[in-house]
Scaffold this motif. Structure first.
Motif, short mmCIF file in Angstrom:
data_model
loop_
_atom_site.label_atom_id
_atom_site.label_comp_id
_atom_site.label_asym_id
_atom_site.label_seq_id
_atom_site.Cartn_x
_atom_site.Cartn_y
_atom_site.Cartn_z
N ASP A 7 -80.54 58.74 23.57
CA ASP A 7 -79.37 58.00 23.08
C ASP A 7 -78.93 58.42 21.68
N GLY A 8 -79.50 59.53 21.19
CA GLY A 8 -79.07 60.07 19.90
C GLY A 8 -79.75 59.47 18.69
N THR A 9 -80.88 58.80 18.89
CA THR A 9 -81.59 58.16 17.77
C THR A 9 -81.92 59.18 16.68
N PHE A 10 -82.49 60.33 17.07
CA PHE A 10 -82.84 61.34 16.07
C PHE A 10 -81.67 62.25 15.72
N SER A 11 -80.68 62.34 16.62
CA SER A 11 -79.47 63.08 16.29
C SER A 11 -78.81 62.50 15.04
N ARG A 12 -78.90 61.19 14.92
CA ARG A 12 -78.24 60.52 13.80
C ARG A 12 -78.87 60.86 12.46
N LEU A 13 -80.10 61.37 12.46
CA LEU A 13 -80.70 61.84 11.21
C LEU A 13 -79.94 63.06 10.70
#
Length: 358
Positions: free
Chosen positions: A194-200
């Motif tokens: 769901d993009g949790t680490f993409s947002r970093l």
């Protein structure tokens, strides 16, 4: 529909309604083909009506009423899903939806009635108000389609993860620190869920694509992008073991996954076991694959002792004697220079930072 209405207000009409004419910018769909506009002639029908139904209404209806995976039919039907095929795949209850009945089921029957005729069919005369009525009906049909991002294999990954709070916090801190250290302008998060680490990466300012195989996870990521108005995160559906190929005439109309501009950095978190064990890809080929994609790589090693690997092996014979951290290091050290290695506190997993070079 909004674009066609705006065009009519200015005396123009869209002659094309291909989904390929829509690209996403800052999380919002944008029409990129200005050559699709032509002067509107009073009394004429909408030339792009069939194409809109095949490119938008049919796939959305199939995903909402039958199975979200049927959207993948667009990979082999570049001019949209044939309406007779969509009509045959949709459940009977879809005939009770006025919009789907008129624009999909009856539309498909009309097409089949005229497909083998040698004589030219006289075009219907449709008033401007009649055309606007068709647009209203189409928009209502599309807006009536709903799909909740749930029920897929990885939709609730972060609710069912085997990470304790300490491990999750330590992993987040390490990945964030390495992104800041490497300072990439662009990042691909492969297996992003769901993009949790993409947002970093997004927080650092990098243009980021969050790739995942799970449609529900990608949809959740997109909804987050829209609700938080993120301008530099783009969710995309992708099976890494069967990535988008070159498509179309002479295989040159649509670029393959590998032909697109590579990112400065790739993230491969909680992914290697799915490739090596779940899909039988040798570690050496995994290393070659990632090196082809990006010069800088943050990757997470997941050992056999991890519960997620045990789940992959629970119903099959363990034929992966080379799936060890030593073999992993040997394979990736052939293609990258290792910059850092950090165990994830509170777990048996290890994060690696690799960079191209000897």
């Amino acid at each position: 529909m909004q674009i066609q209405r705006a065009a009519l207000a200015e005396g123009y009409s869209l002659k094309d309604a291909s989904a390929y004419n829509i690209q996403f910018l800052a999380g919002r769909p944008v029409l990129i083909d200005t050559l699709s506009f032509e002067p509107y002639a009073v009394g004429t029908s909408w030339p792009a009506y069939r194409q809109f139904c095949q490119h938008f209404l049919a796939p959305l209806a199939l995903m909402a009423h039958r199975d979200v995976r049927l959207g993948q039919l667009l990979r082999c039907h570049l001019d949209g899903i044939p309406l007779d095929l969509a009509s045959g795949l949709l459940p009977r209850r879809s005939w009770l939806r006025p919009g789907l009945l008129m624009h999909l089921h009856l539309h498909a029957r009309t097409q089949s009635r005229y497909v083998n005729r040698d004589t030219k069919v006289r075009p219907r005369v449709i008033s401007r108000s009649g055309l606007l009525g068709i647009l209203d009906s189409l928009e209502s049909a599309v807006r009536g389609l709903r799909w909740a991002p749930q029920g897929t294999e990885w939709a609730d990954y972060y609710q069912n993860t085997n990470y304790v709070d300490q491990a999750a916090a330590d992993k987040t801190a390490t990945v964030s620190d390495w992104i800041r250290q490497c300072d990439p302008d662009s990042v691909w998060d492969l297996g992003a869920n769901d993009g949790t680490f993409s947002r970093l990466a997004v927080e650092h300012g990098a243009q980021t694509v969050a790739w995942d195989i799970d449609a529900a996870a990608v949809e959740k990521c997109y909804r987050h992008v829209r609700s938080h108005r993120l301008s530099n995160l783009h969710p995309a559906l992708l099976d890494l073991t069967n990535p988008s190929p070159s498509l179309g005439w002479e295989l040159r109309e649509r670029q393959s996954f590998f032909e697109r501009k590579p990112p400065d950095m790739a993230l491969a978190l909680a992914l290697i076991h799915h490739l090596a064990i779940g899909n039988n890809v040798p570690l050496e080929l995994c290393a070659q694959f990632f090196r082809r994609i990006a010069a800088t790589l943050i990757i997470e090693w997941v050992p056999k002792s991890d519960s997620k690997v045990a789940t992959l092996l629970c119903n099959r014979v363990d034929t992966f004697p080379d799936y060890t951290e030593a073999s992993f290091q040997k394979a990736f050290d052939r293609h990258y220079r290792r910059l850092d290695r950090r165990p994830v506190a509170g777990s048996e997993r290890v994060l690696y930072l690799f960079e191209a070079g000897s």
